[in-house]
Write a protein that holds these residues in place. Structure first.
Motif, PDB file in Angstrom:
ATOM      1  N   GLU A  51      36.502  44.672  35.212  1.00  0.00           N
ATOM      2  CA  GLU A  51      37.891  44.277  35.456  1.00  0.00           C
ATOM      3  C   GLU A  51      37.935  42.912  36.153  1.00  0.00           C
ATOM      4  O   GLU A  51      38.773  42.069  35.851  1.00  0.00           O
ATOM      5  N   THR A  52      37.004  42.708  37.114  1.00  0.00           N
ATOM      6  CA  THR A  52      36.967  41.440  37.853  1.00  0.00           C
ATOM      7  C   THR A  52      36.644  40.282  36.908  1.00  0.00           C
ATOM      8  O   THR A  52      37.251  39.217  36.987  1.00  0.00           O
ATOM      9  N   VAL A 112      32.564  31.469  41.960  1.00  0.00           N
ATOM     10  CA  VAL A 112      32.595  32.521  42.986  1.00  0.00           C
ATOM     11  C   VAL A 112      34.015  32.683  43.520  1.00  0.00           C
ATOM     12  O   VAL A 112      34.472  33.797  43.792  1.00  0.00           O
ATOM     13  N   GLU A 113      34.730  31.570  43.653  1.00  0.00           N
ATOM     14  CA  GLU A 113      36.107  31.620  44.165  1.00  0.00           C
ATOM     15  C   GLU A 113      37.000  32.462  43.262  1.00  0.00           C
ATOM     16  O   GLU A 113      37.824  33.255  43.722  1.00  0.00           O
ATOM     17  N   HIS A 114      36.831  32.293  41.955  1.00  0.00           N
ATOM     18  CA  HIS A 114      37.614  33.090  40.991  1.00  0.00           C
ATOM     19  C   HIS A 114      37.294  34.574  41.143  1.00  0.00           C
ATOM     20  O   HIS A 114      38.169  35.422  41.082  1.00  0.00           O
ATOM     21  N   ILE A 115      35.993  34.861  41.333  1.00  0.00           N
ATOM     22  CA  ILE A 115      35.573  36.259  41.484  1.00  0.00           C
ATOM     23  C   ILE A 115      36.208  36.860  42.740  1.00  0.00           C
ATOM     24  O   ILE A 115      36.757  37.964  42.710  1.00  0.00           O
ATOM     25  N   GLN A 123      38.918  35.945  44.277  1.00  0.00           N
ATOM     26  CA  GLN A 123      40.361  36.095  44.058  1.00  0.00           C
ATOM     27  C   GLN A 123      40.642  37.324  43.176  1.00  0.00           C
ATOM     28  O   GLN A 123      41.524  38.126  43.472  1.00  0.00           O
ATOM     29  N   ALA A 124      39.857  37.478  42.121  1.00  0.00           N
ATOM     30  CA  ALA A 124      40.064  38.589  41.174  1.00  0.00           C
ATOM     31  C   ALA A 124      39.730  39.940  41.805  1.00  0.00           C
ATOM     32  O   ALA A 124      40.378  40.947  41.534  1.00  0.00           O
TER      33      ALA A 124
END
Length: 366
Positions: free
Chosen positions: A249-250, A268-271, A273-274
């Motif tokens: 899902e992430t 990593v920032e997107h991960i 946040q997600a």
DNA sequence: GCCCCATTCTACTCTTCCGC
DNA sequence: GCGGAAGAGTAGAATGGGGC
């Protein structure tokens, strides 16, 4: 003709909940064990063992069985039926689901009987006579079997007893709770024997990394997902109980975020946040399956919790024609069983204190 | 034979009662 | 205040009888 190639995803469906991969890494041993039990029953119907699969959520239990069922349908004469007991949790519902699948797959020309106005015994007798005539080998998977208990537990006894009618039937029961049958009627427990237990353990960090890498390879365009992002996601997913669904899902959310910021690179920032959203993926999927009554009830529970008597008053004020005290308690017990709320008794003989286990926004977003 | 409507049958939901 | 049990209520589908 203009053709648009997605700059982030190559095969997005690889990350969808119902996607069953052609290969399930680190579950080869369990799949082999389950397949071998089914195959030996297929060869020798006298020696059927039921299968009990248990382990933490998101460890590939359901995916393994669906994977095996796909092979069974392609390569054998078995008649596999998958039933999710979260949705179908009564004995009538289970028998009807088996009959429905039977008429759909084995006897497509036969009219599917109605569910209403037909006695359970009548429907069950129909199942017995059709299975006898067709001579198929039913392999029935009851996923989330804990939701069948205690109301629908009789159906386990009935299905097991099909063997007394010379119908070779194999049950596969899946649950997160190893001790789910502890308080079940001994008559039902004994009817399920012999049972082969297949435990599923949580994935290790290295296993999780490999699983994520494989998904990334198939789902994303080459080079879109940073290696650090994969490593970070694997570590956090393991800390959160080793649930692959959270990782999947992430990745899906992080991919969308990477598209939105226009750089088409998952970092990593997107991960991070997600992850704030996907950690509640399981809860969200449960909430989506709740009835409108259950959703109304859970939406009324305040973020900081509430005592039951106070909650009943609040509920009746908002929904004057809603359910009464006993039924409201019954619904709350169900929500607690799903893990969406906690009901803690304060003091000896005191009232229940009801607390949400998930943020309120999960209900309001739906 | 077809249509309509009342009756019957069933699973499931919900309320009420009562003991703890 | 809580929880189990019993029974009433409800919805949906089949069935059967009467009229055309």
């Amino acid at each position: 003709m203009y053709s648009y190639e997605d700059p982030v995803f190559r095969q997005k469906e690889v990350l969808f909940p119902d996607y069953i991969p052609d290969h399930l890494p680190h579950r080869e041993k369990e799949i082999k064990a389950i397949s071998s039990i089914i195959n030996s029953a297929l060869k020798n119907p006298e020696s059927i063992s039921n299968i009990f699969i248990f382990g933490p959520p998101g460890t590939g239990k359901t995916a393994s069985v669906k994977f095996i069922f796909r092979k069974l349908e392609e390569e054998t004469a078995a008649f596999p039926v998958y039933i999710n007991c979260f949705r179908i949790n009564t004995r009538m519902g289970v028998v009807y689901a088996v009959i429905f699948e039977f008429f759909r797959k084995v006897r497509p020309t036969r009219r599917i009987p109605s569910r209403r106005g037909v006695a359970y015994d009548e429907l069950f007798d129909l199942l017995v006579s059709e299975l006898k005539k067709s001579r198929v080998f039913p392999v029935i998977c009851l996923d989330e079997v804990d939701h069948l208990l205690p109301r629908g537990s009789e159906v386990l006894y009935d299905l097991s007893r099909l063997r007394e009618e010379s119908i070779p039937v194999q049950l596969i029961m899946i649950t997160n709770d190893q001790f789910v049958f502890m308080n079940v009627d001994p008559r039902i427990k004994s009817s399920l024997r012999p049972v082969e237990e297949i435990p599923y353990r949580a994935y290790t960090i290295d296993e999780m990394k490999e699983i994520i890498r494989i998904r990334v390879e198939f789902a994303f365009q080459k080079g879109v997902v940073d290696e650090e992002a994969v490593e970070y996601l694997a570590e956090v997913a393991c800390e959160m109980g080793g649930d692959v669904r959270i990782a999947r899902e992430t990745l899906l959310r992080a991919g969308e975020l990477a598209r939105q910021d226009g750089k088409f690179r998952v970092t990593v920032e997107h991960i991070k946040q997600a992850l704030s959203e996907s950690q509640f993926a399981k809860a969200k999927s449960i909430v989506e399956q709740l009835s409108s009554k259950e959703r109304k009830i859970i939406s009324l529970i305040p973020e900081n919790g509430i005592f039951y008597p106070e909650f009943y008053e609040l509920y009746r004020r908002v929904y004057p024609s809603g359910v009464r005290d006993r039924m409201l308690r019954y619904y709350l017990e169900r929500l607690a069983k799903y893990g969406l709320i906690t009901m803690e008794r304060r003091g000896i003989g005191g009232s229940y204190f009801i607390r949400l286990n998930v943020p309120r926004r999960i209900f309001t977003q739906l």
